[in-house]
Design a protein around this motif. Sequence first.
Motif, PDB file in Angstrom:
ATOM      1  N   ALA A 158      88.913 -45.422 -46.248  1.00  0.00           N
ATOM      2  CA  ALA A 158      88.230 -44.884 -45.067  1.00  0.00           C
ATOM      3  C   ALA A 158      89.188 -44.733 -43.899  1.00  0.00           C
ATOM      4  CB  ALA A 158      87.061 -45.790 -44.681  1.00  0.00           C
ATOM      5  N   TYR A 159      90.112 -45.682 -43.745  1.00  0.00           N
ATOM      6  CA  TYR A 159      91.088 -45.616 -42.659  1.00  0.00           C
ATOM      7  C   TYR A 159      92.099 -44.495 -42.915  1.00  0.00           C
ATOM      8  CZ  TYR A 159      94.830 -47.083 -39.481  1.00  0.00           C
ATOM      9  OH  TYR A 159      95.787 -47.123 -38.501  1.00  0.00           O
ATOM     10  N   LEU A 160      92.576 -44.387 -44.169  1.00  0.00           N
ATOM     11  CA  LEU A 160      93.544 -43.347 -44.497  1.00  0.00           C
ATOM     12  C   LEU A 160      92.962 -41.948 -44.293  1.00  0.00           C
ATOM     13  CD1 LEU A 160      95.167 -44.839 -47.724  1.00  0.00           C
ATOM     14  CD2 LEU A 160      96.229 -44.609 -45.477  1.00  0.00           C
ATOM     15  N   ALA A 161      91.664 -41.800 -44.538  1.00  0.00           N
ATOM     16  CA  ALA A 161      91.022 -40.491 -44.390  1.00  0.00           C
ATOM     17  C   ALA A 161      91.101 -39.969 -42.960  1.00  0.00           C
ATOM     18  CB  ALA A 161      89.558 -40.575 -44.827  1.00  0.00           C
ATOM     19  N   ARG A 162      91.334 -40.856 -42.006  1.00  0.00           N
ATOM     20  CA  ARG A 162      91.437 -40.448 -40.591  1.00  0.00           C
ATOM     21  C   ARG A 162      92.879 -40.300 -40.144  1.00  0.00           C
ATOM     22  NH1 ARG A 162      87.764 -44.828 -40.330  1.00  0.00           N
ATOM     23  NH2 ARG A 162      89.330 -46.108 -39.253  1.00  0.00           N
ATOM     24  N   LYS A 163      93.829 -40.475 -41.067  1.00  0.00           N
ATOM     25  CA  LYS A 163      95.235 -40.471 -40.699  1.00  0.00           C
ATOM     26  C   LYS A 163      96.003 -39.362 -41.414  1.00  0.00           C
ATOM     27  CE  LYS A 163      95.054 -44.025 -37.965  1.00  0.00           C
ATOM     28  NZ  LYS A 163      95.402 -43.916 -36.527  1.00  0.00           N
ATOM     29  N   ARG A 164      97.214 -39.122 -40.899  1.00  0.00           N
ATOM     30  CA  ARG A 164      98.142 -38.192 -41.534  1.00  0.00           C
ATOM     31  C   ARG A 164      99.303 -38.971 -42.151  1.00  0.00           C
ATOM     32  NH1 ARG A 164      96.546 -35.016 -36.967  1.00  0.00           N
ATOM     33  NH2 ARG A 164      95.916 -32.890 -37.588  1.00  0.00           N
ATOM     34  N   LEU A 165     100.004 -38.314 -43.044  1.00  0.00           N
ATOM     35  CA  LEU A 165     101.145 -38.942 -43.714  1.00  0.00           C
ATOM     36  C   LEU A 165     102.204 -39.365 -42.698  1.00  0.00           C
ATOM     37  CD1 LEU A 165     102.333 -39.673 -46.483  1.00  0.00           C
ATOM     38  CD2 LEU A 165     103.340 -37.382 -46.581  1.00  0.00           C
ATOM     39  N   LYS A 166     102.360 -38.584 -41.623  1.00  0.00           N
ATOM     40  CA  LYS A 166     103.381 -38.892 -40.614  1.00  0.00           C
ATOM     41  C   LYS A 166     103.080 -40.185 -39.858  1.00  0.00           C
ATOM     42  CE  LYS A 166     101.303 -36.193 -36.854  1.00  0.00           C
ATOM     43  NZ  LYS A 166     101.501 -35.068 -35.906  1.00  0.00           N
ATOM     44  N   ASP A 167     101.834 -40.682 -39.956  1.00  0.00           N
ATOM     45  CA  ASP A 167     101.503 -41.954 -39.314  1.00  0.00           C
ATOM     46  C   ASP A 167     102.095 -43.143 -40.058  1.00  0.00           C
ATOM     47  OD1 ASP A 167      99.942 -40.738 -37.305  1.00  0.00           O
ATOM     48  OD2 ASP A 167      98.221 -40.609 -38.650  1.00  0.00           O
ATOM     49  N   PHE A 168     102.580 -42.901 -41.279  1.00  0.00           N
ATOM     50  CA  PHE A 168     103.114 -43.987 -42.099  1.00  0.00           C
ATOM     51  C   PHE A 168     104.581 -43.788 -42.475  1.00  0.00           C
ATOM     52  CE2 PHE A 168      98.569 -44.003 -42.713  1.00  0.00           C
ATOM     53  CZ  PHE A 168      98.236 -45.342 -42.738  1.00  0.00           C
ATOM     54  N   VAL A 169     104.995 -42.530 -42.624  1.00  0.00           N
ATOM     55  CA  VAL A 169     106.341 -42.215 -43.101  1.00  0.00           C
ATOM     56  C   VAL A 169     107.152 -41.609 -41.959  1.00  0.00           C
ATOM     57  CG1 VAL A 169     107.677 -40.884 -44.782  1.00  0.00           C
ATOM     58  CG2 VAL A 169     105.451 -41.837 -45.428  1.00  0.00           C
ATOM     59  N   PRO A 170     108.419 -42.026 -41.776  1.00  0.00           N
ATOM     60  CA  PRO A 170     109.265 -41.460 -40.712  1.00  0.00           C
ATOM     61  C   PRO A 170     109.342 -39.943 -40.804  1.00  0.00           C
ATOM     62  CG  PRO A 170     110.333 -43.355 -41.721  1.00  0.00           C
ATOM     63  CD  PRO A 170     109.121 -43.066 -42.556  1.00  0.00           C
ATOM     64  N   GLY A 171     109.335 -39.281 -39.653  1.00  0.00           N
ATOM     65  CA  GLY A 171     109.294 -37.822 -39.600  1.00  0.00           C
ATOM     66  C   GLY A 171     110.486 -37.141 -40.230  1.00  0.00           C
ATOM     67  N   ASP A 172     111.646 -37.808 -40.298  1.00  0.00           N
ATOM     68  CA  ASP A 172     112.828 -37.190 -40.882  1.00  0.00           C
ATOM     69  C   ASP A 172     112.973 -37.479 -42.371  1.00  0.00           C
ATOM     70  OD1 ASP A 172     113.314 -39.875 -40.654  1.00  0.00           O
ATOM     71  OD2 ASP A 172     115.319 -39.679 -39.778  1.00  0.00           O
ATOM     72  N   SER A 173     111.959 -38.064 -42.975  1.00  0.00           N
ATOM     73  CA  SER A 173     112.022 -38.404 -44.395  1.00  0.00           C
ATOM     74  C   SER A 173     111.931 -37.145 -45.253  1.00  0.00           C
ATOM     75  CB  SER A 173     110.876 -39.350 -44.759  1.00  0.00           C
ATOM     76  OG  SER A 173     110.815 -39.540 -46.162  1.00  0.00           O
ATOM     77  N   PRO A 174     112.697 -37.069 -46.365  1.00  0.00           N
ATOM     78  CA  PRO A 174     112.582 -35.927 -47.299  1.00  0.00           C
ATOM     79  C   PRO A 174     111.219 -35.850 -47.972  1.00  0.00           C
ATOM     80  CG  PRO A 174     114.008 -37.650 -48.202  1.00  0.00           C
ATOM     81  CD  PRO A 174     113.728 -38.027 -46.784  1.00  0.00           C
ATOM     82  N   PHE A 175     110.396 -36.868 -47.775  1.00  0.00           N
ATOM     83  CA  PHE A 175     109.031 -36.883 -48.305  1.00  0.00           C
ATOM     84  C   PHE A 175     108.313 -35.591 -47.899  1.00  0.00           C
ATOM     85  CE2 PHE A 175     105.777 -40.327 -49.510  1.00  0.00           C
ATOM     86  CZ  PHE A 175     104.850 -39.402 -49.968  1.00  0.00           C
ATOM     87  N   PHE A 176     108.408 -35.208 -46.620  1.00  0.00           N
ATOM     88  CA  PHE A 176     107.651 -34.071 -46.094  1.00  0.00           C
ATOM     89  C   PHE A 176     108.157 -32.749 -46.652  1.00  0.00           C
ATOM     90  CE2 PHE A 176     107.273 -37.440 -42.925  1.00  0.00           C
ATOM     91  CZ  PHE A 176     105.902 -37.507 -42.775  1.00  0.00           C
ATOM     92  N   SER A 177     109.478 -32.569 -46.719  1.00  0.00           N
ATOM     93  CA  SER A 177     110.012 -31.310 -47.250  1.00  0.00           C
ATOM     94  C   SER A 177     109.654 -31.144 -48.715  1.00  0.00           C
ATOM     95  CB  SER A 177     111.535 -31.273 -47.065  1.00  0.00           C
ATOM     96  OG  SER A 177     112.157 -32.348 -47.749  1.00  0.00           O
ATOM     97  N   LEU A 178     109.593 -32.258 -49.444  1.00  0.00           N
ATOM     98  CA  LEU A 178     109.228 -32.193 -50.850  1.00  0.00           C
ATOM     99  C   LEU A 178     107.775 -31.751 -51.011  1.00  0.00           C
ATOM    100  CD1 LEU A 178     110.962 -32.882 -53.361  1.00  0.00           C
ATOM    101  CD2 LEU A 178     109.787 -35.069 -53.473  1.00  0.00           C
ATOM    102  N   VAL A 179     106.892 -32.299 -50.177  1.00  0.00           N
ATOM    103  CA  VAL A 179     105.475 -31.920 -50.214  1.00  0.00           C
ATOM    104  C   VAL A 179     105.309 -30.450 -49.847  1.00  0.00           C
ATOM    105  CG1 VAL A 179     103.249 -32.273 -49.091  1.00  0.00           C
ATOM    106  CG2 VAL A 179     104.609 -34.245 -49.799  1.00  0.00           C
ATOM    107  N   ASP A 180     105.998 -30.004 -48.782  1.00  0.00           N
ATOM    108  CA  ASP A 180     105.896 -28.601 -48.361  1.00  0.00           C
ATOM    109  C   ASP A 180     106.424 -27.663 -49.437  1.00  0.00           C
ATOM    110  OD1 ASP A 180     104.826 -29.403 -45.962  1.00  0.00           O
ATOM    111  OD2 ASP A 180     106.738 -29.331 -44.863  1.00  0.00           O
ATOM    112  N   GLN A 181     107.507 -28.068 -50.084  1.00  0.00           N
ATOM    113  CA  GLN A 181     108.102 -27.238 -51.137  1.00  0.00           C
ATOM    114  C   GLN A 181     107.141 -27.074 -52.312  1.00  0.00           C
ATOM    115  OE1 GLN A 181     111.825 -28.818 -52.508  1.00  0.00           O
ATOM    116  NE2 GLN A 181     112.504 -26.906 -53.431  1.00  0.00           N
TER     117      GLN A 181
END
Length: 381
Positions: free
Chosen positions: A51-74
Amino acid sequence: MPDTPTDNPPMLDEAFQILNALPHPVIVVDADGRFRFANSDAEQFFSAGSAYLARKRLKDFVPGDSPFFSLVDQARLQQARFSEYRVDVSSPRLGGERLVDLYVSSMPEAPDLVVVMIQQRSIAEKMDRQLTHRSAARTVTGLAAMLAHEIRNPLSGIKGAAQLLATSASDEDRALTRLIQEEADRIVKLVDRMEVFSDQRPIERSAVNIHSVLEHVKTLGKNGFAREVRILELYDPSLPPVLANRDQLVQVFLNLLKNAAEAVKGREDGEIRLTTAFRPGVRLSVPGTKDRVTLPLEFAVEDNGEGVPEDIREHIFDPFVTTKPSGSGLGLALVAKIVGDHGGVIECESQPGHTVFRILMPAWRELSEPDAPSTAADEQG
């Protein structure tokens, strides 16, 4: 999310049910980076409920410069699958030194959604290192057997000859013969310690209350080597018994507690923590069989000493590796052997000001039938 009402199409809900059964953290995020799904392992990984995660974004947990985000976008843009290994997702929310492997894929049923499976490197590396520890223990086993056979007899002759020489030697020479005898005795003691590694007898195991073991070890420490050290206990009282040999567990934790006490010696704020917890989801293959053992019980000994030097951290459980000027380097090797013989895993994580030795072990299982093998047993809660 598993417990949150959604208006997802039935096909997507079915996909989420399948993802929820996977034994790794799995999340689904939309184009805005919002959590659309998280299985129970992901809730544990992010230390947050669905329920808590449903109100949050990935950036609330993972640093913004992480390759995590580019991988998801790709994966979303190309509607394809990608993977990346040893991704650093360390953050104040997730804790320090969090390396993971990421497996990312688009979802044909919903092009704006991306599913991510997270493999925690710490678990994978524990398994790899445990195999190394077992290999090292086998090496010492052969060496111990050889030493016991090839060294004891010559040492006995050397000591006997020194004793005979001492009867007719001068005072100055008698000091030398005494030195020869003392060194021979020291080598014999070292061989005796190593001979423990060659003991291949089956371990007699039963249901053991880990808190009783830790209390016994703490009492021994407080009446001896840890008399001046503050020891905190953070226990989960609901833990089931551990399947183990009680005497060997006492030996393991006595060794770890003594090392921790030596690490904080002389510090005014020196502190040791003994913790127990339930950690589901870790399984390990049993050597020589096709069985896989669940290791849900976690026991840890933590201290706030200077930490293990980085150059030996990866080899701390190898024989003859030690930071002590007069140490033999066999104590932690024996600890690793005992834990491995019990089908468990031991790992050391250390940095200045915080060292933790963490042990994962199987819970005791009550046999469903008198002659049933332990692998078919029902778990005792």
